[in-house]
Design a protein around this motif. Sequence first.
Motif, PDB file in Angstrom:
ATOM      1  N   UNK A 193       0.842  -1.201   0.000  1.00 29.40           N
ATOM      2  CA  UNK A 193       0.000   0.000   0.000  1.00 29.40           C
ATOM      3  C   UNK A 193       0.873   1.245   0.000  1.00 29.40           C
ATOM      4  N   UNK A 194       0.383   2.284  -0.658  1.00 30.28           N
ATOM      5  CA  UNK A 194       1.003   3.602  -0.482  1.00 30.28           C
ATOM      6  C   UNK A 194      -0.052   4.532   0.097  1.00 30.28           C
ATOM      7  N   UNK A 195       0.431   5.457   0.898  1.00 28.69           N
ATOM      8  CA  UNK A 195      -0.473   6.441   1.494  1.00 28.69           C
ATOM      9  C   UNK A 195       0.139   7.813   1.267  1.00 28.69           C
ATOM     10  N   UNK A 196      -0.600   8.665   0.579  1.00 28.70           N
ATOM     11  CA  UNK A 196      -0.112  10.014   0.310  1.00 28.70           C
ATOM     12  C   UNK A 196      -0.213  10.836   1.585  1.00 28.70           C
ATOM     13  N   UNK A 294       2.303   9.116  10.198  1.00 31.50           N
ATOM     14  CA  UNK A 294       1.609   8.170   9.307  1.00 31.50           C
ATOM     15  C   UNK A 294       2.278   6.795   9.359  1.00 31.50           C
ATOM     16  N   UNK A 295       3.614   6.796   9.424  1.00 35.09           N
ATOM     17  CA  UNK A 295       4.363   5.529   9.484  1.00 35.09           C
ATOM     18  C   UNK A 295       4.043   4.807  10.796  1.00 35.09           C
ATOM     19  N   UNK A 296       4.052   5.570  11.900  1.00 33.13           N
ATOM     20  CA  UNK A 296       3.749   4.968  13.213  1.00 33.13           C
ATOM     21  C   UNK A 296       2.365   4.328  13.206  1.00 33.13           C
ATOM     22  N   UNK A 297       1.432   5.062  12.683  1.00 31.10           N
ATOM     23  CA  UNK A 297       0.051   4.590  12.635  1.00 31.10           C
ATOM     24  C   UNK A 297      -0.037   3.277  11.835  1.00 31.10           C
ATOM     25  N   UNK A 318       4.089   7.419   2.111  1.00 32.09           N
ATOM     26  CA  UNK A 318       4.684   6.323   2.861  1.00 32.09           C
ATOM     27  C   UNK A 318       4.278   5.026   2.161  1.00 32.09           C
ATOM     28  N   UNK A 319       5.018   3.960   2.423  1.00 33.50           N
ATOM     29  CA  UNK A 319       4.685   2.651   1.863  1.00 33.50           C
ATOM     30  C   UNK A 319       4.568   1.672   3.018  1.00 33.50           C
ATOM     31  N   UNK A 320       3.606   0.774   2.948  1.00 33.88           N
ATOM     32  CA  UNK A 320       3.594  -0.307   3.929  1.00 33.88           C
ATOM     33  C   UNK A 320       3.145  -1.608   3.277  1.00 33.88           C
ATOM     34  N   UNK A 328      -7.201  -1.751   6.806  1.00 34.43           N
ATOM     35  CA  UNK A 328      -6.550  -0.472   6.462  1.00 34.43           C
ATOM     36  C   UNK A 328      -7.564   0.678   6.364  1.00 34.43           C
ATOM     37  N   UNK A 329      -8.810   0.396   6.770  1.00 40.20           N
ATOM     38  CA  UNK A 329      -9.836   1.440   6.631  1.00 40.20           C
ATOM     39  C   UNK A 329      -9.515   2.703   7.427  1.00 40.20           C
ATOM     40  N   UNK A 330      -8.796   2.520   8.548  1.00 39.78           N
ATOM     41  CA  UNK A 330      -8.486   3.720   9.332  1.00 39.78           C
ATOM     42  C   UNK A 330      -7.174   4.380   8.906  1.00 39.78           C
ATOM     43  N   UNK A 331      -6.575   3.891   7.814  1.00 36.88           N
ATOM     44  CA  UNK A 331      -5.373   4.542   7.271  1.00 36.88           C
ATOM     45  C   UNK A 331      -5.838   5.334   6.047  1.00 36.88           C
ATOM     46  N   UNK A 332      -6.186   6.576   6.305  1.00 36.12           N
ATOM     47  CA  UNK A 332      -6.885   7.383   5.314  1.00 36.12           C
ATOM     48  C   UNK A 332      -6.144   7.512   3.982  1.00 36.12           C
ATOM     49  N   UNK A 333      -6.828   7.177   2.928  1.00 33.15           N
ATOM     50  CA  UNK A 333      -6.265   7.367   1.591  1.00 33.15           C
ATOM     51  C   UNK A 333      -5.264   6.297   1.174  1.00 33.15           C
ATOM     52  N   UNK A 334      -5.102   5.249   2.005  1.00 26.71           N
ATOM     53  CA  UNK A 334      -4.147   4.192   1.623  1.00 26.71           C
ATOM     54  C   UNK A 334      -4.632   3.514   0.358  1.00 26.71           C
TER      55      UNK A 334
END
Length: 346
Positions: A193-196, A294-297, A318-320, A328-334
């Motif tokens: 996943x990437x998250x802007x 964002x990374x911590x989250x 970030x990438x995870x 991942x629903x609570x990781x906004x925009x992932x």
Amino acid sequence: MFITTNLSAEVIARSPGRVNLIGDHTDYTGGMVLPMAIDRYTTITANPIAAAIQLTSADQPDKLNCKLPVVEPAATVPAWGRYVTGVAHLLQVRRGFSGSVSTTLPLGGGLSSSAALELATALMLLAVNDLPSLTTLELAQLCRRAEFVATDVPCGIMDQLTCASGVSGSALLIDCHSLQVSPIEIPHDVHVYVQFVAHRKLASSAYSDRVAQCAQAEQQIGPLRLAEVGSVRNIDDEVLQRRALHVVSENDRVRRATVALALQDMTTFGQLMNESHQSLRDNFEVSTEQMDEAVRHAQQTPGVFGARMTGGGFGGCIVFVADATADIDNLEGAMLVKPVGGAEIN
Ligand code: GLA
């Protein structure tokens, strides 16, 4: 013998972006990186025309309209057009194209939207000028130089080489010294996943500073790609020591992460991603508080193996990497990204 392009035929050139799984700020010292081309693309659709490039953008208000040959790419207006004119300048072509460009990559988001635009432009110009095709390495080297002549940013080869030589289903282990590219399969049940997080700020001057600091460290201890962590202590400046420590340890992490990926040992892979982020944050100082947060989250989310900032830093994405159970629903925009093949022309 080359087939003459039909002047009325529409040509489509597209390039994927990339996400780097591990190995940042190592490429310009000939180190190791492990990126993958992703299923988000920049696409140019155009018709050949004589002596000009005319390009409208779906994402930018201003149109690019330049004469060929291009003399001074760095002076191009609008600024996004510099990536296009940089390539045209190096190729010194007479025939151009008229059409539009669109992208599904976030702009200035650290996913190589600029490398994708350079590669799509290069493929388009080669096609409309009936020039022989280049190898993926030649294309990448041309586009890297184009970025430098157009923006003065002394980038490494990772972005262009990844977007040019992507392999479906695989990450690419790239030795940026030998320029050898080795595909490493990503297990089907592993999700990337990437998250802007934020648009990059001050990225180009800070990037050039880091490149210069690595060169200074190399003057003291030799090539960082060959250095051992122990020799970093011989550097006489504390900041340069930390910069070198990042590069030397990151090269080692890339090697270990590649083995872990090949063995499908995602726990180790994830730990190495987390360590990479820590080093980019503390030793190389290219992260931001927002990215750290964002990374911590992401790292605290069950099912996530590891997370880190990706690319040049000072904003971006970030990438995870996670298993199928991760919520991942609570990781906004992932967004889920898939490894794909490289740039191509139709
Ligand atoms: C940018 C550059 C690359 C590389 C990364 C950091 O994306 O274009 O060459 O140096 O930053 O790993």
